[in-house]
Scaffold this active site. Structure first.
Site, PDB file in Angstrom:
ATOM      1  N   GLY C  42       0.816  -1.047   0.070  1.00  0.00           N
ATOM      2  CA  GLY C  42      -0.040   0.008  -0.128  1.00  0.00           C
ATOM      3  C   GLY C  42       0.865   1.282   0.027  1.00  0.00           C
ATOM      4  N   SER C 284     -16.889   9.793  -0.228  1.00  0.00           N
ATOM      5  CA  SER C 284     -15.811  10.718  -0.015  1.00  0.00           C
ATOM      6  C   SER C 284     -16.425  11.704   0.994  1.00  0.00           C
ATOM      7  CB  SER C 284     -15.177  11.187  -1.020  1.00  0.00           C
ATOM      8  OG  SER C 284     -14.220  12.273  -0.416  1.00  0.00           O
ATOM      9  N   ARG C 330     -15.185  13.394  11.896  1.00  0.00           N
ATOM     10  CA  ARG C 330     -16.074  12.456  11.489  1.00  0.00           C
ATOM     11  C   ARG C 330     -16.583  11.885  12.732  1.00  0.00           C
ATOM     12  NH1 ARG C 330     -11.561   9.445   7.315  1.00  0.00           N
ATOM     13  NH2 ARG C 330     -11.926  11.159   5.679  1.00  0.00           N
ATOM     14  N   HIS C 401     -14.601   2.632   9.121  1.00  0.00           N
ATOM     15  CA  HIS C 401     -13.762   2.843   8.018  1.00  0.00           C
ATOM     16  C   HIS C 401     -12.074   2.804   8.421  1.00  0.00           C
ATOM     17  CE1 HIS C 401     -12.632   5.301   4.880  1.00  0.00           C
ATOM     18  NE2 HIS C 401     -12.018   6.411   5.451  1.00  0.00           N
ATOM     19  N   GLU C 425      -1.446   2.244   8.275  1.00  0.00           N
ATOM     20  CA  GLU C 425      -2.509   2.057   9.104  1.00  0.00           C
ATOM     21  C   GLU C 425      -2.343   1.138  10.169  1.00  0.00           C
ATOM     22  OE1 GLU C 425      -6.125   1.762   7.149  1.00  0.00           O
ATOM     23  OE2 GLU C 425      -7.141   1.524   8.817  1.00  0.00           O
ATOM     24  N   ARG C 435      -8.866   9.955  13.425  1.00  0.00           N
ATOM     25  CA  ARG C 435      -8.192  10.572  12.245  1.00  0.00           C
ATOM     26  C   ARG C 435      -8.816  11.711  11.434  1.00  0.00           C
ATOM     27  NH1 ARG C 435      -7.681   9.477   6.878  1.00  0.00           N
ATOM     28  NH2 ARG C 435      -9.270   7.808   7.193  1.00  0.00           N
TER      29      ARG C 435
HETATM   30  C1  LIG Z   1     -12.721   3.661   1.090  1.00  0.00           C
HETATM   31  C2  LIG Z   1     -11.597   4.441   1.749  1.00  0.00           C
HETATM   32  C3  LIG Z   1     -11.360   5.938   1.412  1.00  0.00           C
HETATM   33  C4  LIG Z   1     -10.194   6.316   2.027  1.00  0.00           C
HETATM   34  N1  LIG Z   1     -10.165   7.615   1.817  1.00  0.00           N
HETATM   35  C5  LIG Z   1      -8.957   8.320   2.202  1.00  0.00           C
HETATM   36  C6  LIG Z   1      -8.712   9.475   1.874  1.00  0.00           C
HETATM   37  O1  LIG Z   1      -9.248  10.095   1.076  1.00  0.00           O
HETATM   38  N2  LIG Z   1      -7.641  10.166   2.483  1.00  0.00           N
HETATM   39  C7  LIG Z   1      -6.881   9.449   3.478  1.00  0.00           C
HETATM   40  O2  LIG Z   1      -5.872   9.919   3.783  1.00  0.00           O
HETATM   41  N3  LIG Z   1      -7.003   8.278   3.756  1.00  0.00           N
HETATM   42  C8  LIG Z   1      -8.120   7.625   3.178  1.00  0.00           C
HETATM   43  N4  LIG Z   1      -8.351   6.408   3.474  1.00  0.00           N
HETATM   44  C9  LIG Z   1      -7.618   5.540   4.410  1.00  0.00           C
HETATM   45  C10 LIG Z   1      -6.292   5.007   3.724  1.00  0.00           C
HETATM   46  O3  LIG Z   1      -6.715   4.977   2.495  1.00  0.00           O
HETATM   47  C11 LIG Z   1      -5.653   3.936   4.423  1.00  0.00           C
HETATM   48  O4  LIG Z   1      -5.472   4.322   5.875  1.00  0.00           O
HETATM   49  C12 LIG Z   1      -4.205   3.839   3.895  1.00  0.00           C
HETATM   50  O5  LIG Z   1      -4.391   3.805   2.365  1.00  0.00           O
HETATM   51  C13 LIG Z   1      -3.755   2.640   4.385  1.00  0.00           C
HETATM   52  O6  LIG Z   1      -2.510   2.196   3.613  1.00  0.00           O
HETATM   53  P1  LIG Z   1      -1.524   1.060   3.931  1.00  0.00           P
HETATM   54  O7  LIG Z   1      -0.320   1.157   3.186  1.00  0.00           O
HETATM   55  O8  LIG Z   1      -1.234   1.445   5.487  1.00  0.00           O
HETATM   56  O9  LIG Z   1      -2.273  -0.272   4.095  1.00  0.00           O
HETATM   57  P2  LIG Z   1      -3.066  -0.874   2.670  1.00  0.00           P
HETATM   58  O10 LIG Z   1      -3.141   0.067   1.581  1.00  0.00           O
HETATM   59  O11 LIG Z   1      -4.548  -1.430   3.106  1.00  0.00           O
HETATM   60  O12 LIG Z   1      -2.141  -2.089   2.331  1.00  0.00           O
HETATM   61  C14 LIG Z   1      -2.007  -3.320   2.851  1.00  0.00           C
HETATM   62  C15 LIG Z   1      -1.132  -4.036   2.270  1.00  0.00           C
HETATM   63  O13 LIG Z   1      -0.849  -5.038   2.938  1.00  0.00           O
HETATM   64  C16 LIG Z   1      -0.909  -6.401   2.301  1.00  0.00           C
HETATM   65  N5  LIG Z   1      -1.249  -7.181   3.352  1.00  0.00           N
HETATM   66  C17 LIG Z   1      -2.055  -7.279   4.308  1.00  0.00           C
HETATM   67  N6  LIG Z   1      -2.131  -8.333   5.291  1.00  0.00           N
HETATM   68  C18 LIG Z   1      -1.250  -9.247   4.649  1.00  0.00           C
HETATM   69  C19 LIG Z   1      -0.620 -10.543   4.872  1.00  0.00           C
HETATM   70  N7  LIG Z   1      -1.056 -11.300   6.059  1.00  0.00           N
HETATM   71  N8  LIG Z   1       0.373 -11.045   4.229  1.00  0.00           N
HETATM   72  C20 LIG Z   1       0.781 -10.411   3.110  1.00  0.00           C
HETATM   73  N9  LIG Z   1       0.416  -9.020   2.548  1.00  0.00           N
HETATM   74  C21 LIG Z   1      -0.829  -8.557   3.432  1.00  0.00           C
HETATM   75  C22 LIG Z   1      -1.987  -6.052   1.235  1.00  0.00           C
HETATM   76  O14 LIG Z   1      -1.880  -6.998   0.180  1.00  0.00           O
HETATM   77  C23 LIG Z   1      -1.628  -4.827   0.883  1.00  0.00           C
HETATM   78  O15 LIG Z   1      -0.754  -4.448  -0.219  1.00  0.00           O
HETATM   79  C24 LIG Z   1      -9.525   5.770   3.121  1.00  0.00           C
HETATM   80  C25 LIG Z   1      -9.817   4.192   3.406  1.00  0.00           C
HETATM   81  C26 LIG Z   1     -10.725   3.637   2.730  1.00  0.00           C
HETATM   82  C27 LIG Z   1     -10.978   2.082   3.250  1.00  0.00           C
END
Ligand SMILES: Cc1cc2nc3c(=O)[nH]c(=O)nc-3n(C[C@H](O)[C@H](O)[C@H](O)COP(=O)(O)OP(=O)(O)OC[C@H]3O[C@@H](n4cnc5c(N)ncnc54)[C@H](O)[C@@H]3O)c2cc1C
Ligand code: HEM
Ligand code: HEM
Ligand code: SF4
Ligand code: F3S
Ligand code: FES
Lengths: 220, 247, 637
Positions: C42, C284, C330, C401, C425, C435
């Site tokens: 991510g 959004s 929120r 969320h 996250e 948040r």
């Molecule tokens: C619908 C929605 C809208 C949002 N809109 C906004 C916004 O407008 N602005 C904002 O700031 N934030 C927003 N957020 C929050 C934000 O998108 C997320 O908090 C953030 O993108 C999380 O990123 P991340 O890299 O931490 O995890 P993620 O992007 O969730 O990535 C998780 C990664 O870990 C991998 N993974 C997970 N478990 C395992 C495992 N056991 N083994 C191997 N791989 C694994 C997955 O494959 C993935 O690649 C939104 C969230 C959602 C759900």
């Protein structure tokens, strides 16, 4: 040189060749059609025209060479592309519904084959005179050659059908070639092909008129 | 409503598969297509049969995981809609629905409706990026980007990498996917330095992956959930021709 | 355990700078000798893997989707904050810092949040350089919109697909490194355990989701960017695959879990339409810029919205929070919706919904502008509900969320296990108890692009981990344990599907650990969850084998972990008798029903330490010290 080969190895390269040769073809048939229409102004006009063409000597052979090479390249590329594209989906769908692709685009390959047959027979027919459905053939009297053969229903029919194939081929080809060459401008509805349609109709009509008119007895 | 499904079942990579019929009784029109499959799978599991495997994740039409050929149309009958955003109200009681995986030499089936789309990642790997290592970037507003360029770029950038263009293309060509990335980066000033290098390497990779070539059927644009225009393909052709003439 | 936050000394504005100077460095030639595992692609994981690759580390990267580009960050719609002050509306790094601390209801670390605000500026520069097509003004400058909890316009966006564009930027950088050979990518591979050797994280055990092969991977450091655990509620805006497995197994190997009960309920989601509902779709927050939230004044008013005159509408957010109005944070907006629905004034069948009305905005700005701003969101809404938001007001309702809680990390983003770093996250670091919109993307990218690449060097240079191989007994044991668990799932052959357990768990969590929590409810949940967990292990039905693509098996593992995590969340919620941010304890509210903090007793991070499934986890406290902002009762009136 091997840059050119590298380019040709890609599908885009092959389509580029098809586009260019196709456009040469279009240019030729446009000219050829207008020439043919001289039959409506009587024997002398068209015979004179044919005579003039032959009198250009060298130029005529250059043109012929270009046409020949173009057709060959066009066919070779077509065959290779078709092979590659077939191979890209070894296992087909049980159910697939074409959504927007035109029938014309889906019949390019068979239509092309028909055109090939047509062109061969056609050259044997009017240019070399090896094929004489009407019996007689004259090197100089193009007009009578036309009239004699198109009085025969199946000859006329063969031409008319072939011209439908040509029209369809160009309805897609005239539109797609400029995209293959990357020269079309972005548009709201890229699938719109009015110009190609116009061109195809003109060529189809222009060519078809002659055999039809002869068969119906308006000429000769 | 009550439906009958004909679904492609295949135990594993390289194995033989076939279309299998399933009844799908009392389906709500408000269900998404995938929720309908969930229901079918719950029933299959309870009946001790193996559930139908299909790719999905976000279920919001953005991750590009879902990938079903529905009644001969990639992502089903609704324009500009990914399978997960397709709702059962697009069907009527008694319909027979054929569900198949994406079909292409470059997309081998892994199981049932799940295919391997790694080829698309490798196309990006070949050049679908701007080489800008972290750090050292100038201030974001130091470079002006005309709104029209930004918008054109965004139109292409909205590609979700689902592969529907490949699935819908009679030649199984990945042209729209590749062209979309080339347009996304090619419309931006930041993308200029690598513009021709990019198109050359991406197209070469596309060839290596056994995709077909584009013969302008236009099916891809229709199937694309983001309605990406085949004008991007024209642009790719142009840039590739220039690149080949100058590389 | 002892929680060493490692916050650098010195004034707030100098901490990060100074820290970067004080950290040990790995010389360029040696970087290749160090291997780093990054789980997740991510914004956090993707950015980290790409950047570590660029630096020359030897990186292995994992995700469970078929492509790194599908990480759930892709779904983020609204935008990303940055203290650029391009709008000249009085923004500054300090203001972004302050808004975030305040938005988090003073339950986050000052130093971390300030660093986040500082770095936010570089993020936008980096993303633009990568070719992220942010929205632009006609003059070619970047355009901004405003977001909840802020009175300045500092949110950068790319239509309604900001997360997608930012992730594609990181993904492309990652693919570039994969192409160059510095990163090895493992898609469709799930991390199932963390391997710790003499107190140091030394690798992971994974399952190849296609072949079922269990494999070990050794590294000198492990980075988890595995996202949030909102799916513990079954229905959430998270992707179906989002899971807590990676962080949960790490927790069981000794990483402390911080503030697990801090979950964010997003106010603007599409209401549930039926039993079969598999996930909830976010609309959004940016919609609240132009949309007005209202419900009928009268309870049980079933007239169609257009038939209800202005005088009989209650624009409750504007009424209660004049200065922030529809842009209230929120947690507040969500509770507002819950209240009016509890009063029977909810709309739509089921009565669980409120209107988000664009009529005025369309009158004011015209169809075209609205289409420009929200076109794709409106389409999405119409596709799902079959209603046209240009004509009838949207119906929205809160949904789970985001999870502010996560693995505890120090200033270097290292957990309580040496060498195990947690970003995005998945950690707890920057958002306190709530948040603010557009700040998770900011955090994910800050962690991945700018923090981890610096701090991991410090760890490696200091720890100098010795070489080991996957033949080490610790790996063998972990593999055996995983294999045993898989076999066990398949051997139960019970009556109920995995999903049915997940649904039931979700209902328990939503009812007792959702928008409003109280002592009795939480105790109830703490009885129900272990029971459900027990039944799960008796009666779950996982078809198929472990040597193939088996989606039921994947789910089973994730739900098994949720069934344990849920209990920890309730325990945390029970112990924190104050209300703060997303955590609303009915026992602790102001006379006018606002959340009431108890700074006396709860100005700390609750970091839970694992003590066996059936035993109570141990509570460790990291006191929060505020040297720069003064704690105030949060007010958006
Ligand atoms: C619908 C929605 C809208 C949002 N809109 C906004 C916004 O407008 N602005 C904002 O700031 N934030 C927003 N957020 C929050 C934000 O998108 C997320 O908090 C953030 O993108 C999380 O990123 P991340 O890299 O931490 O995890 P993620 O992007 O969730 O990535 C998780 C990664 O870990 C991998 N993974 C997970 N478990 C395992 C495992 N056991 N083994 C191997 N791989 C694994 C997955 O494959 C993935 O690649 C939104 C969230 C959602 C759900
Ligand atoms: C001689 C026999 C011919 C054969 C076998 C043939 C075959 C084909 C095929 C298979 C295509 C589709 C190429 C593709 O997009 O996959 C094609 C395209 C085309 N053909 Fe022909 N064709 C023939 C003759 C002609 C003639 C006589 C003309 C012109 C008068 C012509 C003009 C074109 C044009 C313009 C295209 C479009 C090329 C492109 O899209 O880039 N063809 N032809
Ligand atoms: C009904 C339609 C047509 C008629 C009546 C017609 C008629 C003729 C005649 C009379 C000639 C001989 C001219 C001469 O020897 O001076 C000729 C030559 C030729 N025609 Fe056509 N033609 C028709 C359609 C076509 C089409 C559609 C094509 C191509 C796709 C075509 C390609 C040619 C070629 C290649 C020659 C040989 C030119 C040369 O090398 O001398 N013709 N045609
Ligand atoms: S171009 Fe469209 S169809 Fe092709 S992958 Fe991208 S989104 Fe899917
Ligand atoms: S359908 Fe195929 S042929 Fe070209 S226009 Fe689209 S890729
Ligand atoms: S499931 Fe993500 S696009 Fe359909």
């Amino acid at each position: 040189m091997n840059r050119a080969i590298q380019f040709y190895r890609t599908a885009i390269g092959k389509k580029f060749v098809m586009g260019v040769t196709g456009l040469i073809g279009i240019g030729y048939v446009l000219a050829h059609m207008s020439g043919n229409l001289l039959v409506f102004s009587g024997p002398d006009a068209i015979n004179a025209y044919a005579h003039f063409l032959k009198s250009t000597g060298k130029l005529l052979w250059i043109a012929r060479a270009i046409l020949l090479v173009a057709v060959i390249l066009h066919i070779v590329a077509a065959v290779q592309l078709t092979r590659q594209n077939r191979a890209a989906r070894p296992e087909g769908y049980a159910n697939r519904e074409p959504q927007v692709s035109t029938w014309a685009s889906r019949t390019m390959r068979w239509g092309g084959v028909l055109l090939l047959i047509f062109i061969v027979l056609h050259v044997l027919h009017f240019t070399t005179g090896d094929w004489r459905p009407g019996g007689s053939y004259s090197k100089t009297d193009v007009f009578s050659n036309i009239v004699v053969s198109f009085r025969i229903w199946w000859v006329a029919l063969f031409y008319v059908v072939s011209m439908i194939a040509l029209g369809l081929h160009l309805y897609h080809g005239a539109w797609s070639s400029i995209r293959s060459l990357g020269v079309s401008q972005p548009s709201r509805n890229p699938l719109n092909r009015t110009i190609a349609l116009g061109l195809a109709v003109i060529l189809w009509l222009g060519f078809t008129l002659v055999p039809v008119a002869v068969f119906a007895g308006f000429i000769g | 409503m009550n439906l009958r499904l004909r679904v492609w079942r295949q135990a594993g990579p390289g194995q033989k598969g076939q279309m299998v019929e399933y009844e799908a009784p009392d389906i709500s029109p408000d269900m998404s297509f995938l929720e309908m499959l969930d229901v079918v799978n719950e029933r299959l599991t309870e009946a001790g049969e193996s559930p139908i495997a299909f790719d999905h994740d976000c279920r919001e039409g953005i991750c590009g995981s879902c990938s079903l050929m529905i009644n001969g149309a990639a992502h089903g009958p609704m324009k500009g809609t990914a399978t997960c955003q397709l709702h059962m109200r697009s069907f009527k009681d008694g319909d027979v629905i054929d569900v198949e995986p994406w079909r292409a030499k470059a997309f081998p089936v892994i199981r049932d409706l799940v295919v391997d789309r790694g080829a698309l990642d490798r196309i990006i790997q070949a050049g679908g990026f701007i080489s800008a290592a972290t750090g050292g970037a100038q201030d974001a507003n130091a470079m002006l980007v005309p709104k029209t360029a930004a918008d054109a770029s965004m139109d292409a950038a909205s590609c979700i990498g689902c592969g529907a263009c490949v699935a819908a293309c009679p030649n199984a060509s990945a042209s729209l996917f590749t062209a979309a990335k080339i347009s996304h980066l090619g419309h931006l000033p930041q993308g200029q330095p690598e513009r021709y290098l990019r198109v050359a390497s991406m197209v070469d990779q596309m060839e290596l992956e056994d995709f077909g070539g584009c013969t302008l059927y236009g099916e891809c644009q229709e199937a694309c959930p983001k309605e990406i225009s085949i004008d991007t393909i024209t642009r790719m052709n142009r840039d590739f021709i220039v690149a080949s003439a100058t590389r | 355990m002892e929680l060493k936050a490692r916050i650098p000394a010195g004034p707030l504005e100098k901490k990060w700078d100074r820290h970067r100077f004080e950290m040990k460095l790995v010389n360029p030639a040696n970087k290749r000798k160090y291997s780093v595992i990054v789980v997740g692609t991510g914004l956090g994981g993707g950015a980290a893997a790409a950047t570590l690759g660029e630096l020359g580390y030897n990186v292995k990267c994992f995700c469970f989707q078929d492509s790194p580009r599908r990480a759930h960050s892709i779904a983020a719609q609204g935008g990303i904050n940055a203290a650029k002050n391009y709008q000249n509306d009085g923004d500054s790094i300090y203001r972004l810092f302050y808004d975030t601390i305040k938005g988090g209801d003073f339950r986050a670390r000052e130093a971390n949040v300030y660093r986040l605000a500082e770095i936010s500026v570089n993020i936008i520069d980096q993303c633009v350089a990568q070719g992220v097509p942010f929205a632009r003004e006609y003059g070619g400058l970047l355009s901004n919109r405003s977001f909840g909890g802020a009175q300045v316009s500092r949110t950068f966006y790319a239509r309604g697909q900001t997360g997608q564009q930012l992730l594609l930027g990181a993904y492309q950088a990652l693919e570039r490194q994969i192409g160059l050979g510095s990163v090895k990518m493992f898609p469709r591979t799930e991390m199932l355990d963390l391997v710790v050797i003499d107190g140091k994280a030394r690798g992971i055990v994974t399952r190849d989701l296609v072949t079922g092969k269990i494999e070990s991977h050794v590294a000198d450091a492990v980075v988890l960017g595995t996202g949030g655990y909102g799916n513990v509620f079954y229905l959430s805006t998270n992707a179906k695959g989002s899971n807590a497995t990676a962080i949960w197994r790490a927790y069981k190997k000794g990483a402390a879990f911080a503030n697990p009960c801090f979950t964010q309920i997003h106010p603007t989601c599409i209401p549930v339409s039926g039993e079969y509902q598999s996930k909830l779709t976010l609309m959004s927050e940016s919609l609240r810029n132009d949309g007005r939230v209202w419900v009928p004044v009268k309870a049980g008013d079933k007239r169609s919205p257009d038939a209800i005159p202005e005088t009989e509408r209650d624009y409750y957010l504007e009424r209660k929070y004049p200065s922030f109005g529809n842009l209230a944070p929120r947690d507040i907006a969500s509770r507002g919706a819950k209240e009016v629905c509890d009063e029977g004034r909810g709309v739509g069948d089921g009565g669980l919904g409120v209107y988000l009305d664009f009529a005025d905005a369309i009158k004011r700005l015209g169809d075209k502008v609205i289409r420009e701003r929200y076109g794709n969101l409106f389409e999405m809404y119409q596709r799902i509900t079959d209603e046209d938001p240009y004509k009838v007001p949207m119906r929205i309702y809160p949904a789970v969320h985001y999870t502010m809680g996560g693995l505890w990390v120090d200033y270097n983003l290292m957990s309580t296990i040496d060498g195990l770093h947690v970003i995005g996250e998945a950690n707890f670091s920057d958002h306190g108890a709530n948040r603010l919109g557009a700040s998770a993307l900011m955090q994910g990218l800050a962690d991945g692009y700018f923090v981890i690449p610096n701090t991991i060097g410090d760890y490696l240079a200091g720890a100098r981990p010795e070489k080991i191989g996957t033949d080490h007994p610790a790996f063998r044991d972990a593999e055996a344990a995983i294999d045993a668990q898989t076999k066990r799932f398949l051997s139960i052959k019970g009556k109920r599907t995995v999903d049915s357990f997940h649904r039931e768990l979700g209902k328990i969590m939503w009812d007792y650990c959702g928008m409003a929590r109280n002592d009795a409810g939480l105790r109830k949940a703490l009885e129900l969850i272990p029971k459900l967990r027990e039944e799960f292990w008796q009666n779950v039905n996982v078809p198929g084998s472990d040597a193939e693509l088996n989606q039921a098996l994947e789910k089973a593992g994730r739900i098994a972990d949720y069934l344990e995590l849920a209990e920890l969340m309730c325990r945390d919620a029970l112990h924190r008798t104050e209300s703060c941010g997303g955590h609303f304890r009915e026992e602790s509210q102001t006379p006018d029903g606002e959340a009431m903090r108890d700074d006396e007793n709860f100005t700390y991070v609750a970091a839970w330490e694992y003590a066996g499934v059936e035993n109570e986890p141990k509570l460790n406290k990291e006191p929060l010290v505020f040297e720069n902002v003064k704690l105030s009762q949060r007010s958006y009136k």
